[in-house]
Write a protein that holds these residues in place. Sequence first.
Motif, short mmCIF file in Angstrom:
data_model
loop_
_atom_site.label_atom_id
_atom_site.label_comp_id
_atom_site.label_asym_id
_atom_site.label_seq_id
_atom_site.Cartn_x
_atom_site.Cartn_y
_atom_site.Cartn_z
N THR A 1 6.47 3.24 4.19
CA THR A 1 6.17 4.56 4.74
C THR A 1 5.89 4.55 6.24
O THR A 1 6.06 5.57 6.91
N ILE A 2 5.44 3.44 6.79
CA ILE A 2 5.17 3.39 8.23
C ILE A 2 6.06 2.38 8.94
O ILE A 2 5.90 2.15 10.14
N ALA A 3 7.02 1.79 8.24
CA ALA A 3 7.80 0.67 8.77
C ALA A 3 8.58 1.04 10.02
O ALA A 3 8.65 0.26 10.98
N SER B 1 0.82 -1.21 0.00
CA SER B 1 0.00 0.00 0.00
C SER B 1 0.86 1.26 0.00
O SER B 1 2.06 1.23 0.30
N ALA B 2 0.21 2.37 -0.30
CA ALA B 2 0.88 3.68 -0.27
C ALA B 2 0.49 4.48 0.97
O ALA B 2 0.70 5.68 1.01
N THR B 3 -0.07 3.79 1.98
CA THR B 3 -0.49 4.47 3.20
C THR B 3 0.69 5.21 3.83
O THR B 3 1.76 4.63 4.02
N LYS B 4 0.48 6.48 4.17
CA LYS B 4 1.57 7.31 4.68
C LYS B 4 1.41 7.71 6.14
O LYS B 4 2.37 8.13 6.78
N THR B 5 0.21 7.64 6.67
CA THR B 5 -0.01 8.09 8.05
C THR B 5 -0.58 6.97 8.89
O THR B 5 -1.32 6.10 8.41
N PHE B 6 -0.24 7.00 10.17
CA PHE B 6 -0.69 5.94 11.06
C PHE B 6 -2.19 5.99 11.30
O PHE B 6 -2.81 4.95 11.54
N ASP B 7 -2.79 7.17 11.24
CA ASP B 7 -4.23 7.23 11.49
C ASP B 7 -5.05 6.68 10.32
O ASP B 7 -6.27 6.56 10.43
N SER C 1 -3.50 -4.84 3.81
CA SER C 1 -3.04 -4.42 5.14
C SER C 1 -1.77 -3.62 4.95
O SER C 1 -1.08 -3.74 3.93
N ASP C 2 -1.44 -2.82 5.94
CA ASP C 2 -0.26 -1.97 5.84
C ASP C 2 0.96 -2.56 6.54
O ASP C 2 2.10 -2.20 6.21
N ASP D 1 1.08 0.31 22.18
CA ASP D 1 1.98 1.20 21.45
C ASP D 1 1.49 1.44 20.03
O ASP D 1 1.61 2.55 19.50
N LEU D 2 0.94 0.41 19.40
CA LEU D 2 0.39 0.59 18.05
C LEU D 2 -0.82 1.51 18.06
O LEU D 2 -0.96 2.40 17.22
N LEU D 3 -1.72 1.29 19.03
CA LEU D 3 -2.91 2.12 19.12
C LEU D 3 -2.55 3.58 19.40
O LEU D 3 -3.20 4.50 18.91
N SER D 4 -1.50 3.77 20.18
CA SER D 4 -1.10 5.14 20.49
C SER D 4 -0.58 5.87 19.25
O SER D 4 -0.62 7.10 19.19
N LEU D 5 -0.13 5.11 18.26
CA LEU D 5 0.29 5.72 16.99
C LEU D 5 -0.91 6.14 16.13
O LEU D 5 -0.77 6.92 15.20
N GLY D 6 -2.07 5.56 16.46
CA GLY D 6 -3.28 5.87 15.69
C GLY D 6 -3.69 4.77 14.74
O GLY D 6 -4.66 4.93 13.98
#
Length: 278
Positions: A253-255, A150-156, A205-206, A179-184
Amino acid sequence: MPSNSPYSNDIPGRTRLCEDVIRSAGLLVLKGFRENAGRSFSMKGPQDFLTETDAASELLIRGMIADHFPEDGFLGEEGGGHVTDRVWVVDPIDGTANFARGIPHFCISIAYVENGNIEIGAIFNPAEDEFYIARRGFGATLNGKPIKVSATKTFDAASVELGWSGRVPNETYLRTISDLLSLGTNVRRAGSGAMALAYVADGRSDAYIELHMNSWDCAAGLLLVEEAGGVVCPFMELGSLAAGGPVLASTPTIASGVSRASLIPLATSDPNGNLLRA
């Protein structure tokens, strides 16, 4: 190899065999699923299901490979085996709990590993007729069409799947989820680690995290993600084919954030910028 084998003794030949083997196993597994054979199951351990179809699928796969490449090693979830310089790493049904409950989210996973490098990876969900395959350096496909992460760039906007293993304390998983949920991110679990990796490869999935995963569940999927442009952990350094280890696979992008949340390092690059192999 037998002189009359239609498969050449190289990576292209083994790729052809891999496709033929996994499709044959898919027919067997789908028949068991439709006939409700999987509803009769036993337990290998807590939340660790076993059906008659698991054993039959692995027997078929093992036999077909041995017919054409008898010198190759074989490591299967049900029958075990030995790690050699040339070895097939096989999960005859990943997502057996789903299979046993009539949920069509399961797959067969086959990887071919040569000299410690995952060279071929295939994942097939016969219930959905979704066939993934990757050969190192040649990209990844789903039903013959190229796939990309995917090209997803933001955690939210991100959706991360988190697998579970009894080898890791529940407290560690709860911290990782927090910790993952806190990222959004959205965090989910669908019950098949191999399919989860395939979904990262095709962008559904990202990222996928499992704090301990057996090699037969992840070897094929890690190659799929790499060949689809994703980032993975150095599985062979953090664990081994025989013992398993932690797994992380992500869109680039989120790795880094997923890596920090899970405490699983990413594979590094060589001086030319090429990702070192899982």
